[in-house]
Design a protein around this motif. Structure first.
Motif, PDB file in Angstrom:
ATOM      1  N   PRO A 118       0.813  -1.235   0.000  1.00  0.00           N
ATOM      2  CA  PRO A 118       0.000   0.000   0.000  1.00  0.00           C
ATOM      3  C   PRO A 118       0.842   1.280   0.000  1.00  0.00           C
ATOM      4  CG  PRO A 118      -0.722  -1.515   1.726  1.00  0.00           C
ATOM      5  CD  PRO A 118       0.553  -2.072   1.171  1.00  0.00           C
ATOM      6  N   PHE A 119       2.003   1.228   0.644  1.00  0.00           N
ATOM      7  CA  PHE A 119       2.874   2.410   0.682  1.00  0.00           C
ATOM      8  C   PHE A 119       3.469   2.676  -0.698  1.00  0.00           C
ATOM      9  CE2 PHE A 119       2.932   0.621   4.966  1.00  0.00           C
ATOM     10  CZ  PHE A 119       2.553   1.735   5.699  1.00  0.00           C
ATOM     11  N   ALA A 120       3.902   1.584  -1.362  1.00  0.00           N
ATOM     12  CA  ALA A 120       4.532   1.723  -2.670  1.00  0.00           C
ATOM     13  C   ALA A 120       3.521   2.142  -3.736  1.00  0.00           C
ATOM     14  CB  ALA A 120       5.211   0.413  -3.065  1.00  0.00           C
ATOM     15  N   SER A 121       2.264   1.670  -3.601  1.00  0.00           N
ATOM     16  CA  SER A 121       1.283   1.940  -4.655  1.00  0.00           C
ATOM     17  C   SER A 121       0.518   3.245  -4.450  1.00  0.00           C
ATOM     18  CB  SER A 121       0.298   0.769  -4.763  1.00  0.00           C
ATOM     19  OG  SER A 121      -0.420   0.617  -3.558  1.00  0.00           O
ATOM     20  N   ALA A 122       0.636   3.849  -3.289  1.00  0.00           N
ATOM     21  CA  ALA A 122      -0.096   5.089  -3.004  1.00  0.00           C
ATOM     22  C   ALA A 122       0.210   6.153  -4.051  1.00  0.00           C
ATOM     23  CB  ALA A 122       0.264   5.599  -1.612  1.00  0.00           C
ATOM     24  N   GLY A 123      -0.835   6.785  -4.571  1.00  0.00           N
ATOM     25  CA  GLY A 123      -0.652   7.861  -5.532  1.00  0.00           C
ATOM     26  C   GLY A 123      -0.385   7.398  -6.954  1.00  0.00           C
ATOM     27  N   THR A 124      -0.386   6.077  -7.199  1.00  0.00           N
ATOM     28  CA  THR A 124      -0.176   5.569  -8.554  1.00  0.00           C
ATOM     29  C   THR A 124      -1.500   5.006  -9.092  1.00  0.00           C
ATOM     30  OG1 THR A 124       0.304   3.266  -7.994  1.00  0.00           O
ATOM     31  CG2 THR A 124       2.131   4.817  -7.827  1.00  0.00           C
ATOM     32  N   LEU A 125      -1.471   4.547 -10.354  1.00  0.00           N
ATOM     33  CA  LEU A 125      -2.651   3.913 -10.941  1.00  0.00           C
ATOM     34  C   LEU A 125      -2.992   2.609 -10.212  1.00  0.00           C
ATOM     35  CD1 LEU A 125      -1.951   4.404 -14.756  1.00  0.00           C
ATOM     36  CD2 LEU A 125      -3.793   5.459 -13.425  1.00  0.00           C
ATOM     37  N   ALA A 126      -2.032   2.096  -9.473  1.00  0.00           N
ATOM     38  CA  ALA A 126      -2.225   0.835  -8.760  1.00  0.00           C
ATOM     39  C   ALA A 126      -2.666   1.045  -7.311  1.00  0.00           C
ATOM     40  CB  ALA A 126      -0.941   0.016  -8.792  1.00  0.00           C
ATOM     41  N   ALA A 127      -3.032   2.289  -6.983  1.00  0.00           N
ATOM     42  CA  ALA A 127      -3.375   2.610  -5.592  1.00  0.00           C
ATOM     43  C   ALA A 127      -4.505   1.750  -5.031  1.00  0.00           C
ATOM     44  CB  ALA A 127      -3.716   4.086  -5.459  1.00  0.00           C
ATOM     45  N   GLU A 128      -5.486   1.399  -5.902  1.00  0.00           N
ATOM     46  CA  GLU A 128      -6.629   0.619  -5.435  1.00  0.00           C
ATOM     47  C   GLU A 128      -6.444  -0.875  -5.676  1.00  0.00           C
ATOM     48  OE1 GLU A 128      -9.259   2.150  -3.892  1.00  0.00           O
ATOM     49  OE2 GLU A 128      -8.009   3.941  -4.080  1.00  0.00           O
ATOM     50  N   SER A 129      -5.281  -1.270  -6.125  1.00  0.00           N
ATOM     51  CA  SER A 129      -5.098  -2.666  -6.512  1.00  0.00           C
ATOM     52  C   SER A 129      -4.799  -3.556  -5.311  1.00  0.00           C
ATOM     53  CB  SER A 129      -3.955  -2.774  -7.529  1.00  0.00           C
ATOM     54  OG  SER A 129      -2.728  -2.442  -6.907  1.00  0.00           O
ATOM     55  N   THR A 130      -4.928  -4.859  -5.562  1.00  0.00           N
ATOM     56  CA  THR A 130      -4.671  -5.854  -4.519  1.00  0.00           C
ATOM     57  C   THR A 130      -3.513  -6.740  -4.949  1.00  0.00           C
ATOM     58  OG1 THR A 130      -7.017  -5.874  -4.022  1.00  0.00           O
ATOM     59  CG2 THR A 130      -5.720  -7.718  -3.171  1.00  0.00           C
ATOM     60  N   LEU A 131      -2.595  -6.918  -4.061  1.00  0.00           N
ATOM     61  CA  LEU A 131      -1.460  -7.787  -4.346  1.00  0.00           C
ATOM     62  C   LEU A 131      -1.790  -9.223  -3.941  1.00  0.00           C
ATOM     63  CD1 LEU A 131       1.546  -8.102  -5.189  1.00  0.00           C
ATOM     64  CD2 LEU A 131       2.132  -7.666  -2.808  1.00  0.00           C
ATOM     65  N   VAL A 132      -1.634 -10.152  -4.900  1.00  0.00           N
ATOM     66  CA  VAL A 132      -1.829 -11.578  -4.616  1.00  0.00           C
ATOM     67  C   VAL A 132      -0.476 -12.258  -4.775  1.00  0.00           C
ATOM     68  CG1 VAL A 132      -2.967 -13.710  -5.347  1.00  0.00           C
ATOM     69  CG2 VAL A 132      -4.192 -11.530  -5.471  1.00  0.00           C
ATOM     70  N   ILE A 133      -0.051 -12.941  -3.736  1.00  0.00           N
ATOM     71  CA  ILE A 133       1.257 -13.596  -3.793  1.00  0.00           C
ATOM     72  C   ILE A 133       1.092 -15.102  -3.898  1.00  0.00           C
ATOM     73  CG2 ILE A 133       3.386 -14.077  -2.519  1.00  0.00           C
ATOM     74  CD1 ILE A 133       3.239 -11.242  -1.425  1.00  0.00           C
ATOM     75  N   GLU A 134       1.699 -15.662  -4.943  1.00  0.00           N
ATOM     76  CA  GLU A 134       1.736 -17.124  -5.092  1.00  0.00           C
ATOM     77  C   GLU A 134       3.128 -17.581  -4.701  1.00  0.00           C
ATOM     78  OE1 GLU A 134       0.873 -18.265  -9.072  1.00  0.00           O
ATOM     79  OE2 GLU A 134      -1.186 -17.549  -8.986  1.00  0.00           O
ATOM     80  N   LEU A 135       3.170 -18.655  -3.940  1.00  0.00           N
ATOM     81  CA  LEU A 135       4.468 -19.180  -3.553  1.00  0.00           C
ATOM     82  C   LEU A 135       4.933 -20.187  -4.598  1.00  0.00           C
ATOM     83  CD1 LEU A 135       3.858 -19.583   0.257  1.00  0.00           C
ATOM     84  CD2 LEU A 135       5.013 -17.716  -0.935  1.00  0.00           C
ATOM     85  N   ALA A 136       6.098 -19.933  -5.151  1.00  0.00           N
ATOM     86  CA  ALA A 136       6.649 -20.822  -6.175  1.00  0.00           C
ATOM     87  C   ALA A 136       7.248 -22.047  -5.501  1.00  0.00           C
ATOM     88  CB  ALA A 136       7.708 -20.098  -6.980  1.00  0.00           C
ATOM     89  N   PRO A 137       7.118 -23.215  -6.142  1.00  0.00           N
ATOM     90  CA  PRO A 137       7.753 -24.406  -5.569  1.00  0.00           C
ATOM     91  C   PRO A 137       9.257 -24.337  -5.733  1.00  0.00           C
ATOM     92  CG  PRO A 137       6.818 -24.936  -7.703  1.00  0.00           C
ATOM     93  CD  PRO A 137       6.428 -23.509  -7.407  1.00  0.00           C
ATOM     94  N   LEU A 138       9.932 -24.977  -4.837  1.00  0.00           N
ATOM     95  CA  LEU A 138      11.377 -25.077  -4.931  1.00  0.00           C
ATOM     96  C   LEU A 138      11.694 -26.381  -5.652  1.00  0.00           C
ATOM     97  CD1 LEU A 138      14.154 -24.086  -4.187  1.00  0.00           C
ATOM     98  CD2 LEU A 138      13.867 -25.090  -1.951  1.00  0.00           C
TER      99      LEU A 138
END
Ligand SMILES: [Zn+2]
Length: 121
Positions: free
Chosen positions: A49-69
């Motif tokens: 939220p801090f990084a996206s504030a004030g950008t076009l991505a301000a309202e976006s949601t970050l989804v994190i997928e964990l990659a297999p090792l």
């Protein structure tokens, strides 16, 4: 904070995509993080939220997928999943392995919201 600068470069990429495609805003941003990437998913979520504030991505949601090792065995050639602390072949138990995946941080997809609707890139 390491994750905040990573998040800022991620947002730069997302913002660039949004501008290229003429999007008005961004929906879901899907990121893939490997266990050996050195990136802490929880800290990325926190920094987002801090990084996206004030950008076009301000309202976006970050989804994190964990990659297999995954490792490839130099003895038997099998590609198997491994533990971060134990990079051994699951097929033969050999320890001469090479990392196939698990150290990456990849931007998988971005949902862009335009006047016509939304699309994934
Ligand atoms: Zn093996």
């Amino acid at each position: 904070m390491h994750e905040l600068s990573l998040c800022q470069s991620l947002i730069d990429q997302v913002q660039q995509l949004a501008l290229t495609h003429g999007a008005q805003s961004v929906g879901l941003v899907t990121l893939k993080i490997g266990p050996l990437s050195g990136v802490e998913p929880a800290l990325m979520q926190h920094a987002y939220p801090f990084a996206s504030a004030g950008t076009l991505a301000a309202e976006s949601t970050l989804v994190i997928e964990l990659a297999p090792l995954q490792v490839r065995c130099e003895s038997c050639g099998a590609e198997t999943e491994a533990e971060p602390s134990r990079l051994v072949c699951a097929a033969c138990g050999g320890c001469h392995t090479q990392l196939v995946s698990g150290d990456e941080m990849l931007l998988m997809s971005v949902e862009l919201i335009t006047a016509e609707g939304s699309n994934h890139v």
